[in-house]
Design a protein around this motif. Structure first.
Motif, PDB file in Angstrom:
ATOM      1  N   ARG A   1       0.822  -1.221   0.000  1.00 52.65           N
ATOM      2  CA  ARG A   1       0.000   0.000   0.000  1.00 52.65           C
ATOM      3  C   ARG A   1       0.852   1.266   0.000  1.00 52.65           C
ATOM      4  O   ARG A   1       0.656   2.174  -0.804  1.00 52.65           O
ATOM      5  CB  ARG A   1      -0.936  -0.003   1.219  1.00 52.65           C
ATOM      6  CG  ARG A   1      -2.140  -0.910   1.094  1.00 52.65           C
ATOM      7  CD  ARG A   1      -3.116  -0.650   2.238  1.00 52.65           C
ATOM      8  NE  ARG A   1      -2.499  -1.047   3.510  1.00 52.65           N
ATOM      9  CZ  ARG A   1      -2.715  -2.208   4.109  1.00 52.65           C
ATOM     10  NH1 ARG A   1      -3.513  -3.091   3.551  1.00 52.65           N
ATOM     11  NH2 ARG A   1      -2.136  -2.493   5.261  1.00 52.65           N
ATOM     12  N   ASP A   2       1.808   1.325   0.921  1.00 52.68           N
ATOM     13  CA  ASP A   2       2.504   2.581   1.188  1.00 52.68           C
ATOM     14  C   ASP A   2       3.648   2.850   0.213  1.00 52.68           C
ATOM     15  O   ASP A   2       3.827   3.987  -0.237  1.00 52.68           O
ATOM     16  CB  ASP A   2       3.063   2.580   2.619  1.00 52.68           C
ATOM     17  CG  ASP A   2       1.957   2.472   3.660  1.00 52.68           C
ATOM     18  OD1 ASP A   2       0.788   2.683   3.290  1.00 52.68           O
ATOM     19  OD2 ASP A   2       2.272   2.155   4.822  1.00 52.68           O
ATOM     20  N   LEU A   3       4.421   1.817  -0.121  1.00 55.19           N
ATOM     21  CA  LEU A   3       5.631   2.032  -0.902  1.00 55.19           C
ATOM     22  C   LEU A   3       5.413   1.813  -2.392  1.00 55.19           C
ATOM     23  O   LEU A   3       5.939   2.550  -3.229  1.00 55.19           O
ATOM     24  CB  LEU A   3       6.753   1.111  -0.400  1.00 55.19           C
ATOM     25  CG  LEU A   3       8.148   1.333  -0.979  1.00 55.19           C
ATOM     26  CD1 LEU A   3       8.615   2.764  -0.693  1.00 55.19           C
ATOM     27  CD2 LEU A   3       9.142   0.334  -0.388  1.00 55.19           C
ATOM     28  N   PHE A   4       4.613   0.798  -2.740  1.00 57.93           N
ATOM     29  CA  PHE A   4       4.444   0.444  -4.151  1.00 57.93           C
ATOM     30  C   PHE A   4       3.088   0.872  -4.723  1.00 57.93           C
ATOM     31  O   PHE A   4       2.813   0.630  -5.893  1.00 57.93           O
ATOM     32  CB  PHE A   4       4.634  -1.070  -4.336  1.00 57.93           C
ATOM     33  CG  PHE A   4       6.025  -1.522  -4.047  1.00 57.93           C
ATOM     34  CD1 PHE A   4       7.003  -1.447  -5.021  1.00 57.93           C
ATOM     35  CD2 PHE A   4       6.371  -1.990  -2.795  1.00 57.93           C
ATOM     36  CE1 PHE A   4       8.296  -1.855  -4.755  1.00 57.93           C
ATOM     37  CE2 PHE A   4       7.666  -2.406  -2.517  1.00 57.93           C
ATOM     38  CZ  PHE A   4       8.629  -2.331  -3.493  1.00 57.93           C
ATOM     39  N   LYS A   5       2.250   1.475  -3.866  1.00 55.29           N
ATOM     40  CA  LYS A   5       0.945   1.994  -4.302  1.00 55.29           C
ATOM     41  C   LYS A   5       0.088   0.902  -4.945  1.00 55.29           C
ATOM     42  O   LYS A   5      -0.677   1.159  -5.889  1.00 55.29           O
ATOM     43  CB  LYS A   5       1.117   3.169  -5.278  1.00 55.29           C
ATOM     44  CG  LYS A   5       2.091   4.237  -4.789  1.00 55.29           C
ATOM     45  CD  LYS A   5       1.731   4.775  -3.414  1.00 55.29           C
ATOM     46  CE  LYS A   5       2.741   5.824  -2.944  1.00 55.29           C
ATOM     47  NZ  LYS A   5       2.473   6.265  -1.556  1.00 55.29           N
ATOM     48  N   VAL A   6       0.234  -0.314  -4.460  1.00 48.61           N
ATOM     49  CA  VAL A   6      -0.609  -1.419  -4.919  1.00 48.61           C
ATOM     50  C   VAL A   6      -1.794  -1.532  -3.963  1.00 48.61           C
ATOM     51  O   VAL A   6      -1.600  -1.731  -2.762  1.00 48.61           O
ATOM     52  CB  VAL A   6       0.177  -2.754  -4.929  1.00 48.61           C
ATOM     53  CG1 VAL A   6      -0.749  -3.912  -5.278  1.00 48.61           C
ATOM     54  CG2 VAL A   6       1.334  -2.671  -5.913  1.00 48.61           C
TER      55      VAL A   6
END
Length: 348
Positions: free
Chosen positions: A55-60
């Motif tokens: 969620r936070d780093l890869f915006k998945v």
């Protein structure tokens, strides 16, 4: 297309893969090839970290119909047989207690033609670095496994120690008592075994506040065999252990070990005889002194071409890749294992 990422903590490879697919031009992949990714780990806490990083780093986005997190033991996967197109495990196979069982499970869940991709540490080949790192040996014998079996293309090289009592997982919550613990049973310090055992654990303690996990890293790497040349010998030993009639007569393997350095080939022949009990000369095995950029081999003659930690030593990599393509049969496999750039900002 279903892809299983096991022990690739905390899931970064899987997330990068999804982001890569999202950037492909429209209609690059047909509808039935749309990827569905499973990130599996035996440790629930690692999966939780993975979800957070997605969620936070890869915006998945999580939850995600293309992505699921599965708490599972690599030796007993709760997954249907013949269901995945690829299975990857990065720097984790040596943390499995029974490597042979994990490999068997990987083979079971892969579809016919599925790919098994294993990335792992092994021994240092650079003579300058060896003077820092050699001198530790193990008394425990190891058995090599290399799978490249007819129905599925499962390709890996690894080993399993008969004494598995030291094999265990570490995480950020690991107990840190007795940080200067003894080296694994059966290992002896040599006069030059400095960097691995005296520097890496100390750096782990100073930077991450953890000594044991980094000492275990070194110990588990030591249980792995030399990755160059030995791959071929383990493959032949693996084939010899297959049940009768597993391979048809036209599938009987013939292996060529090639190097530009004659001295390296001589070492290989010696190891084949002494360590792997592979008879030399051998009608199934030949040693070829050759330049990767100009291979004295007929076109379309090999089913697979492997190169481990060697492509960067070639002067013209494009020429070597062109030669690899030339000698491979249609549908042949090119397998390259190599170091690359560091993504960790602290190490950069």
């Amino acid at each position: 297309m279903y892809i299983l990422f096991y022990l690739v903590f905390p899931g970064d490879i899987a997330f990068r893969f999804l982001n890569y697919v999202d950037k492909l031009p429209p209609n690059t992949l047909s509808e039935h090839c749309a990827p569905h990714v499973t990130v599996a780990d035996i440790n629930r806490a690692m999966l939780d970290v993975g979800e957070q990083r997605a969620r936070d780093l890869f915006k998945v986005p999580v939850p995600n119909p293309r992505l699921r997190f599965l708490e599972a033991n690599a030796e007993e996967l709760p997954i249907e047989s013949d269901s995945y197109s690829a299975y990857t495990i990065a720097f984790g196979i040596r943390n499995v207690t029974r490597i042979d069982k994990a490999l068997s499970e990987a083979y079971r869940v892969l579809k016919p033609g599925g790919r098994f991709l294993c990335l792992e540490f092994s021994h240092v080949n650079n003579s300058m670095l060896q003077c820092w790192d050699e001198g530790v040996t193990t008394d425990e014998d190891t058995d090599g496994y290399m799978s490249s079996v007819s129905r599925k293309s499962v390709n890996t090289t690894t080993s399993t120690a008969k004494n598995a009592k030291k094999k265990r997982r570490y995480n950020s919550d690991s107990d840190n008592e007795d940080v200067k613990s003894d080296v694994s049973d059966g290992m002896d310090f040599g006069p030059t075994a400095y960097y691995s055992f005296q520097v890496i654990p100390v750096m782990g303690q100073l930077i991450a506040g953890q000594w044991k996990p980094y000492q275990y890293l070194v110990e588990s790497i030591r249980q792995f065999p030399n990755q160059v040349r030995d791959i071929a010998f383990r493959f032949l030993n693996y084939v010899d252990k297959l049940p009768p009639n597993t391979l048809s007569e036209h599938c009987a393997p013939h292996v060529t070990v090639a190097d530009i350095n004659r001295a390296m080939l001589d070492v290989g022949e010696q190891r084949a005889r002494d360590l792997f009990k592979v008879p030399v000369p051998n009608p199934r095995l030949r040693f070829l002194e050759a330049n990767a950029e100009e291979l004295p081999i007929e076109s379309d003659s090999y089913s697979a071409y492997t190169i481990a930690f060697g492509i960067r030593n070639v002067t013209r990599i494009d020429k070597a890749l062109s030669e690899a393509y030339r000698v491979l049969k249609p549908g042949g496999r090119f397998l390259c294992l190599e170091f690359s750039h560091v993504n960790n900002s602290m190490l950069q």
